[in-house]
Design an enzyme around this catalytic site. Structure first.
Site, PDB file in Angstrom:
ATOM      1  N   ARG A 134      53.594   7.766  60.217  1.00  0.00           N
ATOM      2  CA  ARG A 134      54.702   6.892  59.790  1.00  0.00           C
ATOM      3  C   ARG A 134      54.541   6.656  58.296  1.00  0.00           C
ATOM      4  O   ARG A 134      53.484   6.232  57.835  1.00  0.00           O
ATOM      5  CB  ARG A 134      54.639   5.566  60.555  1.00  0.00           C
ATOM      6  N   GLU A 142      68.429   4.343  60.759  1.00  0.00           N
ATOM      7  CA  GLU A 142      68.122   4.758  62.119  1.00  0.00           C
ATOM      8  C   GLU A 142      69.075   5.844  62.620  1.00  0.00           C
ATOM      9  O   GLU A 142      70.266   5.854  62.292  1.00  0.00           O
ATOM     10  CB  GLU A 142      68.214   3.557  63.063  1.00  0.00           C
ATOM     11  N   ARG A 182      50.980   5.342  65.920  1.00  0.00           N
ATOM     12  CA  ARG A 182      51.252   6.156  64.742  1.00  0.00           C
ATOM     13  C   ARG A 182      50.276   5.775  63.634  1.00  0.00           C
ATOM     14  O   ARG A 182      49.784   4.649  63.606  1.00  0.00           O
ATOM     15  CB  ARG A 182      52.695   5.962  64.268  1.00  0.00           C
TER      16      ARG A 182
END
Length: 276
Positions: A134, A142, A182
């Site tokens: 990330r 998004e 992540r």
């Protein structure tokens, strides 16, 4: 006939007789014994010193291998000393969204054969061999998922990230592991021969991401102010998600994107809570 008293005298030499060799010359010559100066031996101190040097060298090589040449296949194999202290080099195998991708660690890079002697792998071969990265300090618009509509410029951010890092080698600096397993990293890609580009900062400059606004779990790697300045400049220039559609764009239904990803998520959560 010689006189008797001549018997003690030396007789004339006979050509057929061979000269008598000295007895000492026919004796075997003893082998020379090496002196103490010629022999090679270690003193106790030298033996201990050599053992210490050999052991230290072996341990040093093992440490170099574990720290710099051993591959880290998944996030579960990351050690605490990997976070905040060093960067790792690897290959981007897949881009999942505008601010995250899958990373295949290639320690040593091309110097250790990656890309020309050692293949990275494709598709199902990579299962369990990559970790989810990330991008630190940024938040991209998004994409449509979980029944939510796509946010304006979500597709543009995804396509730019794909074109920038997909199937390319990058260097990541890990900061922490988030709640979704992540690895939050600052990501760099090579620019020319010696330069490097901060991928997250470049997305902010292009208006394809905002500075990360969540209060929990934010990581900037000491670049928060730099990222904020880049965002203000993108807003001033009205590029990317900060631009306003023209008349033709309005007629085509193009919406103005002044809503940040954090505001979008907050609005979606409120609507879902109200629906429940």
């Amino acid at each position: 006939m010689p006189w008797r008293f001549w018997a003690t005298a030396a007789s004339p030499p006979d050509d057929k007789e061979q000269p008598r060799q000295n007895e000492s010359s026919i004796l075997p010559i003893p082998a020379e014994t090496p002196s103490k100066k010629d022999t090679f031996s270690f003193t106790p101190f030298q033996t201990v010193a050599l053992s210490v040097v050999c052991t230290g060298t072996a341990l040093g090589l093992i440490r170099v291998y574990k720290s710099h040449l051993r591959r880290i296949p998944t996030v579960d194999h990351l050690k605490p000393n990997h976070f905040r202290n060093r960067s790792l080099y690897g290959y981007v195998t897949r881009v999942g969204d505008g601010d995250n991708f899958h990373f295949f660690h290639t320690p040593g890079g091309k110097w250790t054969g990656w890309g020309w002697m050692r293949a990275v792998g494709k598709g199902k071969e990579l299962k369990g061999k990559t970790w989810h990265v990330r991008l630190a300090g940024i938040d991209a618009p998004e994409m449509a998922h979980f029944g939510r509509p796509e946010q304006p410029f979500g597709k543009e951010a995804l396509e730019w990230l794909k074109g920038s890092v997909l199937h390319k080698y990058v260097r990541v600096r890990p900061w922490r592991r988030d709640q979704y397993d992540r690895v939050v990293c600052t990501v760099y890609k090579r620019k020319w021969l010696v330069g490097k580009t901060d991928v997250g900062l470049e997305m902010i400059k292009r208006g394809l991401a905002t500075v990360y606004e969540a209060k929990f779990g934010s990581e900037f790697g000491g670049k928060k102010e730099v990222y904020k300045q880049a965002e203000e400049e993108a807003k001033r220039r009205k590029i990317g998600m900060w631009q306003k559609p023209g008349l033709l764009g309005k007629l085509m239904g193009k919406k103005e994107s002044s809503e940040t990803p954090r505001e979008y998520k907050t609005r979606m959560n409120a609507q879902e809570d109200a629906a429940k």
